[in-house]
Each structure stands twice: as structure tokens, then as C-alpha cells.
Design an enzyme around this catalytic site. Structure first.
Site, PDB file in Angstrom:
ATOM      1  N   ARG A 144      -3.309  22.597 -14.021  1.00  0.00           N
ATOM      2  CA  ARG A 144      -2.444  21.525 -14.528  1.00  0.00           C
ATOM      3  C   ARG A 144      -2.776  21.150 -15.975  1.00  0.00           C
ATOM      4  O   ARG A 144      -1.943  20.608 -16.699  1.00  0.00           O
ATOM      5  CB  ARG A 144      -2.509  20.294 -13.602  1.00  0.00           C
ATOM      6  CG  ARG A 144      -1.407  19.280 -13.905  1.00  0.00           C
ATOM      7  CD  ARG A 144      -1.203  18.251 -12.798  1.00  0.00           C
ATOM      8  NE  ARG A 144      -0.156  17.315 -13.195  1.00  0.00           N
ATOM      9  CZ  ARG A 144       0.497  16.510 -12.373  1.00  0.00           C
ATOM     10  NH1 ARG A 144       0.237  16.509 -11.088  1.00  0.00           N
ATOM     11  NH2 ARG A 144       1.419  15.697 -12.817  1.00  0.00           N
ATOM     12  N   LYS A 204       2.732  11.643 -11.064  1.00  0.00           N
ATOM     13  CA  LYS A 204       1.873  10.739 -11.838  1.00  0.00           C
ATOM     14  C   LYS A 204       2.661   9.480 -12.132  1.00  0.00           C
ATOM     15  O   LYS A 204       3.781   9.543 -12.631  1.00  0.00           O
ATOM     16  CB  LYS A 204       1.470  11.393 -13.167  1.00  0.00           C
ATOM     17  CG  LYS A 204       0.349  12.407 -13.040  1.00  0.00           C
ATOM     18  CD  LYS A 204      -0.134  12.834 -14.414  1.00  0.00           C
ATOM     19  CE  LYS A 204      -1.258  13.844 -14.307  1.00  0.00           C
ATOM     20  NZ  LYS A 204      -1.657  14.348 -15.633  1.00  0.00           N
ATOM     21  N   HIS A 242      -0.713  18.526 -26.481  1.00  0.00           N
ATOM     22  CA  HIS A 242      -0.893  17.093 -26.251  1.00  0.00           C
ATOM     23  C   HIS A 242      -2.208  16.541 -26.788  1.00  0.00           C
ATOM     24  O   HIS A 242      -2.311  15.342 -27.026  1.00  0.00           O
ATOM     25  CB  HIS A 242      -0.764  16.770 -24.761  1.00  0.00           C
ATOM     26  CG  HIS A 242       0.666  16.746 -24.288  1.00  0.00           C
ATOM     27  ND1 HIS A 242       1.468  17.857 -24.330  1.00  0.00           N
ATOM     28  CD2 HIS A 242       1.437  15.732 -23.794  1.00  0.00           C
ATOM     29  CE1 HIS A 242       2.674  17.537 -23.856  1.00  0.00           C
ATOM     30  NE2 HIS A 242       2.679  16.254 -23.524  1.00  0.00           N
ATOM     31  N   ARG A 246       0.816  -1.233   0.000  1.00  0.00           N
ATOM     32  CA  ARG A 246       0.000   0.000   0.000  1.00  0.00           C
ATOM     33  C   ARG A 246       0.839   1.268   0.000  1.00  0.00           C
ATOM     34  O   ARG A 246       0.399   2.325   0.439  1.00  0.00           O
ATOM     35  CB  ARG A 246      -0.970   0.031   1.186  1.00  0.00           C
ATOM     36  CG  ARG A 246      -1.958  -1.098   1.130  1.00  0.00           C
ATOM     37  CD  ARG A 246      -3.211  -0.793   1.913  1.00  0.00           C
ATOM     38  NE  ARG A 246      -4.070  -1.952   1.868  1.00  0.00           N
ATOM     39  CZ  ARG A 246      -3.972  -2.973   2.706  1.00  0.00           C
ATOM     40  NH1 ARG A 246      -3.083  -2.942   3.668  1.00  0.00           N
ATOM     41  NH2 ARG A 246      -4.777  -3.990   2.595  1.00  0.00           N
ATOM     42  N   GLU A 258       9.110  19.250 -24.472  1.00  0.00           N
ATOM     43  CA  GLU A 258       8.454  19.672 -23.226  1.00  0.00           C
ATOM     44  C   GLU A 258       9.117  20.942 -22.688  1.00  0.00           C
ATOM     45  O   GLU A 258       8.461  21.768 -22.047  1.00  0.00           O
ATOM     46  CB  GLU A 258       8.491  18.558 -22.170  1.00  0.00           C
ATOM     47  CG  GLU A 258       7.993  17.185 -22.633  1.00  0.00           C
ATOM     48  CD  GLU A 258       6.479  17.067 -22.815  1.00  0.00           C
ATOM     49  OE1 GLU A 258       5.735  17.988 -22.406  1.00  0.00           O
ATOM     50  OE2 GLU A 258       6.047  16.039 -23.389  1.00  0.00           O
ATOM     51  N   HIS A 281      -1.036  13.631 -28.795  1.00  0.00           N
ATOM     52  CA  HIS A 281      -1.371  12.235 -28.448  1.00  0.00           C
ATOM     53  C   HIS A 281      -2.047  11.534 -29.611  1.00  0.00           C
ATOM     54  O   HIS A 281      -1.815  10.352 -29.880  1.00  0.00           O
ATOM     55  CB  HIS A 281      -2.325  12.198 -27.234  1.00  0.00           C
ATOM     56  CG  HIS A 281      -1.611  12.354 -25.930  1.00  0.00           C
ATOM     57  ND1 HIS A 281      -2.227  12.883 -24.812  1.00  0.00           N
ATOM     58  CD2 HIS A 281      -0.338  12.058 -25.558  1.00  0.00           C
ATOM     59  CE1 HIS A 281      -1.348  12.904 -23.805  1.00  0.00           C
ATOM     60  NE2 HIS A 281      -0.205  12.412 -24.236  1.00  0.00           N
ATOM     61  N   HIS A 305       6.978  10.595 -28.641  1.00  0.00           N
ATOM     62  CA  HIS A 305       6.120  11.525 -27.913  1.00  0.00           C
ATOM     63  C   HIS A 305       6.455  13.007 -28.148  1.00  0.00           C
ATOM     64  O   HIS A 305       5.598  13.789 -28.535  1.00  0.00           O
ATOM     65  CB  HIS A 305       6.167  11.209 -26.414  1.00  0.00           C
ATOM     66  CG  HIS A 305       5.302  12.111 -25.583  1.00  0.00           C
ATOM     67  ND1 HIS A 305       3.930  12.004 -25.585  1.00  0.00           N
ATOM     68  CD2 HIS A 305       5.611  13.146 -24.771  1.00  0.00           C
ATOM     69  CE1 HIS A 305       3.430  12.939 -24.783  1.00  0.00           C
ATOM     70  NE2 HIS A 305       4.435  13.652 -24.275  1.00  0.00           N
ATOM     71  N   GLU A 359      -4.992  17.937 -11.234  1.00  0.00           N
ATOM     72  CA  GLU A 359      -5.477  18.390 -12.541  1.00  0.00           C
ATOM     73  C   GLU A 359      -6.939  18.836 -12.562  1.00  0.00           C
ATOM     74  O   GLU A 359      -7.727  18.395 -13.404  1.00  0.00           O
ATOM     75  CB  GLU A 359      -5.231  17.295 -13.597  1.00  0.00           C
ATOM     76  CG  GLU A 359      -5.159  17.882 -14.994  1.00  0.00           C
ATOM     77  CD  GLU A 359      -4.606  16.893 -16.029  1.00  0.00           C
ATOM     78  OE1 GLU A 359      -3.664  16.177 -15.680  1.00  0.00           O
ATOM     79  OE2 GLU A 359      -5.110  16.889 -17.137  1.00  0.00           O
ATOM     80  N   ASN A 390      -0.968  20.267 -20.774  1.00  0.00           N
ATOM     81  CA  ASN A 390      -1.406  19.467 -21.916  1.00  0.00           C
ATOM     82  C   ASN A 390      -1.340  20.219 -23.234  1.00  0.00           C
ATOM     83  O   ASN A 390      -1.755  19.698 -24.271  1.00  0.00           O
ATOM     84  CB  ASN A 390      -2.849  18.983 -21.717  1.00  0.00           C
ATOM     85  CG  ASN A 390      -2.935  17.966 -20.613  1.00  0.00           C
ATOM     86  OD1 ASN A 390      -1.986  17.224 -20.381  1.00  0.00           O
ATOM     87  ND2 ASN A 390      -4.053  17.944 -19.915  1.00  0.00           N
ATOM     88  N   LYS A 416       7.142  23.433 -13.988  1.00  0.00           N
ATOM     89  CA  LYS A 416       6.235  22.308 -13.783  1.00  0.00           C
ATOM     90  C   LYS A 416       5.833  22.175 -12.316  1.00  0.00           C
ATOM     91  O   LYS A 416       4.662  21.933 -12.011  1.00  0.00           O
ATOM     92  CB  LYS A 416       6.833  20.994 -14.292  1.00  0.00           C
ATOM     93  CG  LYS A 416       5.848  19.856 -14.089  1.00  0.00           C
ATOM     94  CD  LYS A 416       5.939  18.724 -15.040  1.00  0.00           C
ATOM     95  CE  LYS A 416       4.792  17.742 -14.737  1.00  0.00           C
ATOM     96  NZ  LYS A 416       4.990  16.435 -15.319  1.00  0.00           N
TER      97      LYS A 416
HETATM   98 ZN    ZN Z   1       4.345  15.153 -22.850  1.00  0.00          ZN
END
Ligand code: ZN
Ligand code: ADP
Length: 370
Positions: free
Chosen positions: A242, A144, A249, A122, A186, A253, A265, A238, A246, A228
Site C-alpha cells: 500500500r 481510510k 506524496h 462503535r 491520482e 505533502h 493536493h 499499509e 504514496n 487501488k
Molecule cells: Zn493523494
């Protein structure tokens, strides 16, 4: 009869940590962090590629008692099956709740080691040692973690913050050039969404960055981490701000997916940034001059080299992929609007806006020209 029992869990958690950035700081910093954390046992997660290069460095730094868990390099191994295997190795090595996991590698390693640390017993402590530029400037900050599933990328995961992030720019010396460029996407993004001066720095110091000049890299990486972490501190889960991370993205994506992940990416996000900046311009928020400055920098770093290829991508697939993106609320395609370099459009705490299918097609058409 019904009875209710209140379970009160109103807690304050301080998950603060430090990111250290320097040249040649790895071993000393690890010792420093461990003398504070005092872990009972240590397991290091890394990939085959990095293990080949840094096996001795890891052995010298962590000693023989540490367990090194090596998985086959590549995003295709970022799944629950790999995690399950690693889980067994942690148990076999006798890790307990006071142990510590070290992520030594790129973004894939960080995502998996962080996830493993988040679910093992946990949750155990972990530290991030990002070795790719992408991981240094992006994925190692923010907490994340997770793995891919057949349904999509990063769909299974937890938020789990590291106890410390150690960034040693010396590791960049062995990073393939393509991966370095990949990370630059980025970096440029951070300048566009949050800091005009930082954007200018990245624009001006291209030669030094490409040569991996240590002080320049420390400046660039710490700048990105600062941007960041400010965003993540304000909005960890988010809810609003946040979302600005993106930028590029939504389309990025989709381009990545439509290319069957052949376009890496960063390169896909660069195409996405050019396309989304173009829509910002078309809507009258971004000036033509600013749009050109953005695309000039992306091109100068070689980030738009796959842009012409987006011609071969099926627009229908791109639209389908962007609508499926988990970031999109109720399947509306949303994106971040840029009014000028260093700023994002905000309306009542909302930072993303609906994109029309026509705009997406138009932008993809435009991007092919680069
Ligand atoms: Zn990215
Ligand atoms: P990301 O691009 O998100 O960081 P990965 O973790 O898959 O994704 O890293 C990309 C590739 O770069 C992997 O093959 C990894 O082994 C390799 N890599 C990462 N850091 C270094 C480094 N410092 N030297 C050499 N190769 C590296």
C-alpha cells in the site's frame, strides 16, 4: 498472585463490497443498495456547496425521512469539532446501530462521514457516493477515514470500509475544472505505479477526458478503482504494497504544507511525482525517456502549473515537513522508486526507500524548470 485470562479474538471478517461506476446510476443504485441493507434510518453527510446544487436530487432519492447533515465546504472544517456537531445531529435524528450513513461529496465529506460511521455507536454502516474526481478515483476506496488535527492532516481516524461505493459520472458535470485536474494527479499516479497500459490510455484520451466523455470517464475511473482496490486488498493496513500509493506524496505533502495548503493536493502530488521520478532517474533506475514521458503527461493535464512556484517555497520547510510526515518511519524521509512506468522498486517486501536531503533539494531545483 497473578492470573491470566486469555481473550481470544481470532476472527475472520469479510468487509468486501462493490464499487459501481456508471452515468446516471445514482438514484437506482441507492435504491438497490438500500433494499439489501434495509437501514432503520438514513443520514446523508454533504457540504454546503453540494447541498446547493443537489438538494432536490437528494430529497427525491432519499425521501423526507432521511436526515441531511450539511457542513461548510472546505478542508478547514475537517476536524473533530465538526464531527462532534454531526454526532449530535445523528442522535437527534434517532439513528441506531442498524442505521446507515451516506457520504455525498468529495474526499473531505467521505473522510468525515466514514469516520463518523466508524465511531457512532462503535460503528454503523455507510455508503460512499463520491462526487469529485479525486474522491472517485482515490479516497472512496480503501477504508481510510478521519479528520485533521492541529498536529497534521488525517492524524485522527479509523479504518472503516463502506458497504458500497456508487460512482455516477454525471456528478462530474458540476465539478469545477480545477478540481477535475486535481483528481487527474491520482489517475496518472495509478498508471505510473501499477499499469503501463492504463498510463497509455490516460496519455491518449486527454481530449475525451477533458470533455468528460461518459464512456471514457467510466473507463478511467474503473481502471483507477481496480488498481487501488487490488493494492488495498493485498495490504489493507499499509504494511508494504500500500506504500506504493504514496508515490509522489512524500515530496507532494511537503510542498502542500510549505505552501500553507494553497497548492491543492493533486497539483502538489504532481510536483512530488515529477521530483520523485527525477530522483529515480538520478539513481539510475528510470530512463530519461520514461522520466520525460511522465512529466509530459503531467504537464499536458496542467498539473505542473504550480511547479515554478516551488521556487518560492522554503526548502527548509519542505525538508522539515517531509520528515514529519506520519508515513515516514522514525523520521527518515522515504519514497517510492520507479524503475519504469507501471512498476515500482521492491526489495524483500519493502516498497519505500530513504531519500537523502541533497537528493530532495536537487529534485526541487529540477522541478522548478517545469
Ligand atoms: Zn493523494
Ligand atoms: P476533495 O478534493 O478531496 O474531493 P472536497 O471534498 O473538499 O475535497 O471537494 C473539493 C471541492 O469540490 C469542494 O468545495 C466540494 O464542494 C466541491 N465538489 C465536489 N464534488 C462536486 C461536484 N460534483 N460538483 C460541484 N462541486 C463539487
Amino acid at each position: 498472585m497473578i492470573k491470566t485470562v486469555p481473550v481470544s479474538l481470532n476472527r475472520t471478517i469479510d468487509d468486501s463490497y462493490e464499487i459501481s461506476i456508471g452515468a446516471g446510476i445514482f438514484s437506482e443504485k441507492v435504491q438497490g443498495v438500500f433494499s439489501t441493507l434495509k437501514p432503520t434510518r438514513v443520514a446523508i453527510v454533504t457540504d454546503t456547496h453540494l447541498y446547493k446544487i443537489y438538494r432536490d436530487t437528494l430529497n427525491v432519492t432519499f425521501g423526507n425521512d432521511a436526515r441531511i447533515i450539511v457542513y461548510p465546504a472546505g478542508e478547514s472544517k475537517k476536524n473533530f469539532r465538526t464531527i462532534n456537531g454531526m454526532f449530535g445531529e445523528l442522535q437527534e435524528a434517532g439513528l441506531d446501530r442498524k442505521s446507515c450513513i451516506v457520504a455525498f461529496g468529495g474526499g473531505v465529506t467521505g473522510d468525515m462521514a466514514g469516520f463518523l460511521a466508524g465511531i457512532f455507536l462503535r460503528g454503523v454502516r455507510f455508503i460512499q457516493v463520491p462526487t469529485s474526481l479525486l474522491a472517485m478515483v482515490d479516497s472512496s476506496t480503501g477504508g481510510k477515514t478521519g479528520v485533521d488535527t492541529p498536529g497534521g492532516k488525517n492524524l485522527m481516524g479509523v479504518f472503516h470500509q463502506p458497504k458500497s461505493v456508487i460512482i455516477d459520472t454525471d456528478f462530474l458535470r458540476t465539478l469545477p475544472k480545477r478540481e477535475l485536474i486535481n483528481g487527474m494527479a491520482e489517475v496518472v499516479k495509478h498508471g505510473i505505479i501499477a499499469d503501463r497500459d492504463y498510463f497509455t490510455l490516460v496519455e491518449k484520451k486527454r481530449t475525451k477526458i477533458k470533455k468528460l466523455d461518459p464512456d471514457t470517464m467510466i473507463e478511467v475511473i474503473s481502471g483507477s478503482c481496480r488498481i487501488k482496490s487490488a493494492v488495498v486488498s493485498a495490504d489493507e493496513k499499509e504494511a508494504g504494497l500500500r506504500q506504493t500509493l504514496n508515490f509522489g506524496h512524500t515530496i507532494g505533502h511537503a510542498v502542500e504544507a510549505a505552501s500553507d495548503f494553497k497548492i491543492p493536493h493533486g497539483y502538489a502530488v504532481a510536483i512530488g511525482m515529477a521530483a520523485e521520478a527525477y530522483i529515480s532517474q538520478k539513481r539510475g533506475y528510470l530512463s530519461g525517456k520514461e522520466f520525460e514521458r511522465i512529466t509530459r503527461v503531467l504537464k499536458a493535464y496542467g498539473l505542473l502549473k504550480y511547479a515554478a512556484l516551488s521556487d518560492k517555497l522554503d526548502a527548509g520547510r519542505i525538508i522539515h515537513a517531509s520528515a514529519r510526515d506520519k508515513k515516514n518511519v522514525a523520521s527518515n524521509v522515504r519514497f517510492v522508486v520507479i524503475p519504469e512506468i507501471g512498476k515500482v522498486r521492491e526489495e524483500n517486501g519493502v516498497y519505500s526507500f530513504d531519500m537523502k536531503e541533497g537528493e530532495l533539494l536537487d529534485a526541487l531545483q529540477k522541478v522548478k524548470e517545469f
